[in-house]
Design a protein around this motif. Structure first.
Motif, short mmCIF file in Angstrom:
data_model
loop_
_atom_site.label_atom_id
_atom_site.label_comp_id
_atom_site.label_asym_id
_atom_site.label_seq_id
_atom_site.Cartn_x
_atom_site.Cartn_y
_atom_site.Cartn_z
N ALA A 10 0.78 -1.18 -0.48
CA ALA A 10 -0.06 0.15 -0.18
C ALA A 10 1.08 1.42 0.21
O ALA A 10 0.33 2.15 -0.53
CB ALA A 10 -1.07 -0.16 1.19
N TYR A 11 1.88 1.59 1.01
CA TYR A 11 3.18 2.11 0.87
C TYR A 11 3.65 2.58 -0.91
O TYR A 11 4.10 3.08 -1.22
CB TYR A 11 3.97 2.30 1.95
N VAL A 12 3.98 1.42 -1.45
CA VAL A 12 4.35 1.67 -2.67
C VAL A 12 3.35 2.39 -3.74
O VAL A 12 4.12 3.21 -4.22
CB VAL A 12 4.87 0.01 -3.03
N ARG A 13 2.27 2.07 -3.71
CA ARG A 13 0.84 2.28 -4.84
C ARG A 13 1.04 3.58 -4.30
O ARG A 13 0.94 4.25 -5.08
CB ARG A 13 -0.36 1.62 -4.20
N GLN A 14 0.80 4.45 -2.73
CA GLN A 14 1.16 6.09 -2.43
C GLN A 14 2.32 6.64 -3.24
O GLN A 14 2.10 7.86 -3.45
CB GLN A 14 1.24 5.49 -1.04
N GLY A 15 3.02 5.76 -3.23
CA GLY A 15 5.02 6.25 -3.57
C GLY A 15 4.47 6.56 -5.16
O GLY A 15 4.81 7.67 -6.18
N ARG A 16 4.13 5.74 -6.18
CA ARG A 16 3.49 5.35 -7.45
C ARG A 16 3.03 7.14 -7.36
O ARG A 16 3.05 7.42 -8.35
CB ARG A 16 3.20 4.23 -8.24
N GLU A 17 1.99 7.10 -6.77
CA GLU A 17 0.82 8.07 -7.52
C GLU A 17 1.33 9.45 -6.46
O GLU A 17 1.09 10.60 -7.38
CB GLU A 17 0.10 7.79 -6.21
N ALA A 18 2.19 9.72 -6.11
CA ALA A 18 2.74 10.68 -5.55
C ALA A 18 3.82 11.31 -6.49
O ALA A 18 4.04 12.30 -7.25
CB ALA A 18 3.60 10.77 -4.92
N ILE A 19 4.57 10.41 -6.92
CA ILE A 19 4.98 10.32 -8.83
C ILE A 19 4.38 10.81 -9.85
O ILE A 19 4.74 11.93 -10.43
CB ILE A 19 6.19 9.18 -8.61
N GLU A 20 3.17 10.28 -9.98
CA GLU A 20 2.89 10.54 -10.96
C GLU A 20 1.63 12.20 -10.56
O GLU A 20 2.01 12.93 -12.08
CB GLU A 20 1.21 10.12 -11.07
N ARG A 21 1.45 12.59 -9.38
CA ARG A 21 1.31 14.08 -9.84
C ARG A 21 2.56 14.99 -9.23
O ARG A 21 2.39 16.03 -9.57
CB ARG A 21 0.70 14.15 -7.97
N ASP A 22 4.00 15.02 -9.08
CA ASP A 22 4.87 15.33 -8.91
C ASP A 22 4.83 15.25 -10.22
O ASP A 22 5.98 16.29 -10.94
CB ASP A 22 6.27 14.27 -8.92
N LEU A 23 4.92 14.93 -11.31
CA LEU A 23 5.43 14.94 -12.82
C LEU A 23 4.68 16.46 -13.46
O LEU A 23 5.64 17.10 -14.32
CB LEU A 23 4.55 14.00 -13.49
N LYS A 24 3.88 16.81 -12.36
CA LYS A 24 3.50 18.17 -13.06
C LYS A 24 4.12 19.16 -13.21
O LYS A 24 4.40 20.44 -13.68
CB LYS A 24 1.78 18.40 -12.37
N THR A 25 5.20 19.16 -11.75
CA THR A 25 5.85 19.94 -11.59
C THR A 25 7.47 19.52 -12.14
O THR A 25 7.75 20.72 -12.44
CB THR A 25 6.20 19.94 -10.04
#
Length: 214
Positions: A152-167
């Motif tokens: 679950a923590y790894v999934r959250q990390g992947r989602e955070a990377i996707e959000r960071d792509l915008k920046t």
């Protein structure tokens, strides 16, 4: 090569098909179809690659909740803490599908030409966990992190990377790289660089993002 903040490494990429591109002093071939064929030979232009390193962390404390003298209380247990840090790596690639171009996407007006490209595709092609680099602290009174929790923590990390792509400004870099790769092909047909405009479609509307000029 450009080093981005937050542990991201960006590498500009090419379409890898330079054969058949003529020199800049070649006599112009006065047909849009020929220009279309020359650009479509790249099929898909690889424009950027980003390698992202992210540390996924979780920190929780066991709490004791209840009612004392009719009042709700919630206390942190002094020996109830556990923490984990998970190194996560991801590879993100950007590309432009030139094979989708049609003759309608090439507009010529005398000595000027405009090419309208589809927006770049941004894809996370790979993610992996550095299992040797995982660090945990678990108090004696607590149970270890379960496999389900870690996933679950790894999934959250992947989602955070996707959000960071915008920046990370990857989209703008991908557009610029695509333009830089296509402009020499158009120049080889006799057009001046200052008369070449590269545009990108946005939700079905033509939206000029970049005009390449020295």
């Amino acid at each position: 090569m450009l080093l981005l903040g937050g542990g991201s490494l960006l590498l500009l990429r090419g379409c890898g098909n330079d054969d058949g591109v003529q020199s800049a002093d070649t006599v112009r071939v006065d047909t849009v179809p020929f220009m279309l064929v020359q650009m479509q030979r790249c099929s898909r232009i690889n424009t950027a690659e980003v390698r992202v390193h992210k540390i996924v962390t979780h920190d929780d404390v066991a709490r004791l909740s209840g009612t004392v003298l009719g009042k709700e209380v919630s206390l942190n247990l002094p020996a109830g803490r556990r923490k984990v840090a998970i190194p996560l790596y991801a590879t993100v690639k950007a590309s432009v599908d030139v094979s989708r171009l049609t003759a309608a996407d090439i507009i010529r007006n005398g000595d000027k030409v405009e090419v309208m490209l589809p927006q770049p595709d941004i894809v996370i092609t790979e993610t992996h966990v550095d299992h040797d680099g995982i660090r945990q602290y678990v108090a004696l009174t607590r149970s270890k992190f379960t496999d389900e929790e870690m996933q679950a923590y790894v999934r959250q990390g992947r989602e955070a990377i996707e959000r960071d792509l915008k920046t990370m400004n990857i989209m703008a870099t991908a557009r610029e790289s695509a333009a830089r790769q296509l402009i020499p092909i158009i120049q080889a047909m006799g057009f001046s660089e200052s008369n070449i405009t590269i545009s990108f479609r946005d939700n079905g509307r033509n939206n000029t993002i970049l005009r390449e000029s020295r």
